[in-house]
Scaffold this motif. Structure first.
Motif, PDB file in Angstrom:
ATOM      1  N   ALA A 157       0.845  -1.205   0.000  1.00  0.00           N
ATOM      2  CA  ALA A 157       0.000   0.000   0.000  1.00  0.00           C
ATOM      3  C   ALA A 157       0.877   1.251   0.000  1.00  0.00           C
ATOM      4  CB  ALA A 157      -0.911  -0.003   1.215  1.00  0.00           C
ATOM      5  N   PRO A 158       0.455   2.312  -0.689  1.00  0.00           N
ATOM      6  CA  PRO A 158       1.277   3.525  -0.779  1.00  0.00           C
ATOM      7  C   PRO A 158       1.424   4.272   0.545  1.00  0.00           C
ATOM      8  CG  PRO A 158      -0.827   3.836  -1.893  1.00  0.00           C
ATOM      9  CD  PRO A 158      -0.756   2.405  -1.496  1.00  0.00           C
ATOM     10  N   THR A 159       0.719   3.858   1.579  1.00  0.00           N
ATOM     11  CA  THR A 159       0.839   4.506   2.892  1.00  0.00           C
ATOM     12  C   THR A 159       2.131   4.123   3.609  1.00  0.00           C
ATOM     13  OG1 THR A 159      -0.455   2.702   3.841  1.00  0.00           O
ATOM     14  CG2 THR A 159      -1.644   4.715   3.252  1.00  0.00           C
ATOM     15  N   TYR A 160       2.821   3.088   3.139  1.00  0.00           N
ATOM     16  CA  TYR A 160       4.060   2.647   3.780  1.00  0.00           C
ATOM     17  C   TYR A 160       5.260   3.295   3.099  1.00  0.00           C
ATOM     18  CZ  TYR A 160       0.975  -0.594   6.037  1.00  0.00           C
ATOM     19  OH  TYR A 160      -0.051  -1.117   6.760  1.00  0.00           O
ATOM     20  N   SER A 161       6.248   3.692   3.920  1.00  0.00           N
ATOM     21  CA  SER A 161       7.412   4.396   3.370  1.00  0.00           C
ATOM     22  C   SER A 161       8.719   3.619   3.531  1.00  0.00           C
ATOM     23  CB  SER A 161       7.558   5.762   4.045  1.00  0.00           C
ATOM     24  OG  SER A 161       7.743   5.594   5.440  1.00  0.00           O
ATOM     25  N   ARG A 162       8.657   2.457   4.201  1.00  0.00           N
ATOM     26  CA  ARG A 162       9.881   1.696   4.435  1.00  0.00           C
ATOM     27  C   ARG A 162       9.515   0.235   4.711  1.00  0.00           C
ATOM     28  NH1 ARG A 162      12.495   3.762   9.519  1.00  0.00           N
ATOM     29  NH2 ARG A 162      10.993   2.436  10.544  1.00  0.00           N
ATOM     30  N   CYS A 163      10.347  -0.691   4.209  1.00  0.00           N
ATOM     31  CA  CYS A 163      10.199  -2.115   4.522  1.00  0.00           C
ATOM     32  C   CYS A 163      11.553  -2.656   4.971  1.00  0.00           C
ATOM     33  CB  CYS A 163       9.723  -2.916   3.308  1.00  0.00           C
ATOM     34  SG  CYS A 163       8.021  -2.565   2.807  1.00  0.00           S
ATOM     35  N   THR A 164      11.518  -3.560   5.957  1.00  0.00           N
ATOM     36  CA  THR A 164      12.736  -4.159   6.481  1.00  0.00           C
ATOM     37  C   THR A 164      12.577  -5.667   6.566  1.00  0.00           C
ATOM     38  OG1 THR A 164      13.222  -2.184   7.775  1.00  0.00           O
ATOM     39  CG2 THR A 164      14.361  -4.208   8.426  1.00  0.00           C
ATOM     40  N   ALA A 165      13.516  -6.391   5.965  1.00  0.00           N
ATOM     41  CA  ALA A 165      13.561  -7.849   6.059  1.00  0.00           C
ATOM     42  C   ALA A 165      14.647  -8.215   7.058  1.00  0.00           C
ATOM     43  CB  ALA A 165      13.880  -8.469   4.696  1.00  0.00           C
ATOM     44  N   THR A 166      14.344  -9.160   7.942  1.00  0.00           N
ATOM     45  CA  THR A 166      15.309  -9.633   8.930  1.00  0.00           C
ATOM     46  C   THR A 166      15.488 -11.132   8.751  1.00  0.00           C
ATOM     47  OG1 THR A 166      14.609  -7.919  10.485  1.00  0.00           O
ATOM     48  CG2 THR A 166      15.864  -9.773  11.389  1.00  0.00           C
ATOM     49  N   TYR A 167      16.735 -11.548   8.606  1.00  0.00           N
ATOM     50  CA  TYR A 167      17.083 -12.959   8.457  1.00  0.00           C
ATOM     51  C   TYR A 167      17.882 -13.404   9.667  1.00  0.00           C
ATOM     52  CZ  TYR A 167      15.957 -12.415   3.502  1.00  0.00           C
ATOM     53  OH  TYR A 167      15.327 -12.158   2.317  1.00  0.00           O
ATOM     54  N   THR A 168      17.656 -14.642  10.117  1.00  0.00           N
ATOM     55  CA  THR A 168      18.542 -15.235  11.123  1.00  0.00           C
ATOM     56  C   THR A 168      19.711 -15.856  10.376  1.00  0.00           C
ATOM     57  OG1 THR A 168      17.261 -17.274  11.119  1.00  0.00           O
ATOM     58  CG2 THR A 168      16.740 -15.668  12.833  1.00  0.00           C
ATOM     59  N   LEU A 169      20.881 -15.804  10.999  1.00  0.00           N
ATOM     60  CA  LEU A 169      22.107 -16.283  10.361  1.00  0.00           C
ATOM     61  C   LEU A 169      22.666 -17.491  11.098  1.00  0.00           C
ATOM     62  CD1 LEU A 169      23.918 -12.853   9.834  1.00  0.00           C
ATOM     63  CD2 LEU A 169      22.520 -14.108   8.171  1.00  0.00           C
ATOM     64  N   LEU A 170      23.343 -18.324  10.339  1.00  0.00           N
ATOM     65  CA  LEU A 170      24.099 -19.431  10.918  1.00  0.00           C
ATOM     66  C   LEU A 170      25.390 -18.867  11.509  1.00  0.00           C
ATOM     67  CD1 LEU A 170      23.673 -21.927   7.954  1.00  0.00           C
ATOM     68  CD2 LEU A 170      22.630 -22.133  10.224  1.00  0.00           C
ATOM     69  N   PRO A 171      26.096 -19.614  12.359  1.00  0.00           N
ATOM     70  CA  PRO A 171      27.384 -19.135  12.890  1.00  0.00           C
ATOM     71  C   PRO A 171      28.378 -18.763  11.782  1.00  0.00           C
ATOM     72  CG  PRO A 171      26.651 -21.022  14.150  1.00  0.00           C
ATOM     73  CD  PRO A 171      25.695 -20.876  12.979  1.00  0.00           C
ATOM     74  N   SER A 172      28.241 -19.384  10.613  1.00  0.00           N
ATOM     75  CA  SER A 172      29.128 -19.074   9.483  1.00  0.00           C
ATOM     76  C   SER A 172      28.803 -17.725   8.845  1.00  0.00           C
ATOM     77  CB  SER A 172      29.012 -20.162   8.419  1.00  0.00           C
ATOM     78  OG  SER A 172      27.698 -20.145   7.857  1.00  0.00           O
ATOM     79  N   GLY A 173      27.648 -17.132   9.200  1.00  0.00           N
ATOM     80  CA  GLY A 173      27.230 -15.873   8.587  1.00  0.00           C
ATOM     81  C   GLY A 173      26.269 -16.050   7.422  1.00  0.00           C
ATOM     82  N   ARG A 174      26.032 -17.286   7.034  1.00  0.00           N
ATOM     83  CA  ARG A 174      25.077 -17.560   5.949  1.00  0.00           C
ATOM     84  C   ARG A 174      23.654 -17.482   6.485  1.00  0.00           C
ATOM     85  NH1 ARG A 174      26.579 -22.293   1.986  1.00  0.00           N
ATOM     86  NH2 ARG A 174      24.683 -21.396   1.173  1.00  0.00           N
ATOM     87  N   ARG A 175      22.729 -17.122   5.604  1.00  0.00           N
ATOM     88  CA  ARG A 175      21.327 -17.016   6.009  1.00  0.00           C
ATOM     89  C   ARG A 175      20.739 -18.377   6.335  1.00  0.00           C
ATOM     90  NH1 ARG A 175      18.924 -13.050   1.374  1.00  0.00           N
ATOM     91  NH2 ARG A 175      20.091 -11.202   1.981  1.00  0.00           N
TER      92      ARG A 175
END
Length: 142
Positions: A115-133
């Motif tokens: 919807a045009p009422t939103y001005s920002r989106c954020t995706a959050t991923y958990t990571l493995l100890p190696s840094g990979r998603r």
């Protein structure tokens, strides 16, 4: 050259869950893919893989219903076991922003208009100890 048409059936519809200040977007965890392939030459035997495809990632896209372009995140940060990617959604004419859900081993994607009422989106991923998603933890638009 064989033309490949892929029919995709989402196992769950894209979910939207709204809190007071943010909209949580939940891509279906999996989609079922059933390739439909037509060979232009009967001498060729077709082999196509069907099956369940797990969610890989999300992104933000801009454009019209039939043409969308991937947007580069405005900010990406990794802290310990989390990675966050943030897209700013400035108002513009001629199209819409979309959340796109990408799945492993396929080019099929699911899209949902933001919807045009939103001005920002954020995706959050958990990571493995190696840094990979490891997996998508949340996708929030505000």
């Amino acid at each position: 050259m064989a033309s490949l048409r892929i029919f995709v059936c989402a196992m769950f519809s894209i979910g939207f869950y709204q809190t007071a200040a943010a909209l949580e977007i939940r891509c279906p965890a999996n989609l079922m893919e059933t390739p439909g392939v037509v060979s232009p030459d009967p001498l060729w035997t077709i082999a196509a893989t069907t099956g369940e495809r797990p969610l890989d990632s999300v992104g933000v896209y801009w454009g019209s219903t039939d043409q969308r372009g991937a947007q580069v995140p405005d900010d990406t940060q990794k802290k310990k076991s989390l990675e966050t990617m943030t897209w700013q959604l400035p108002k513009a004419d001629g199209g819409h922003y979309w959340v796109g859900c990408s799945y492993t081993n396929t080019t099929a994607m699911l899209y949902q208009k933001i919807a045009p009422t939103y001005s920002r989106c954020t995706a959050t991923y958990t990571l493995l100890p190696s840094g990979r998603r490891l997996r998508l933890a949340a996708m929030l638009c505000q």
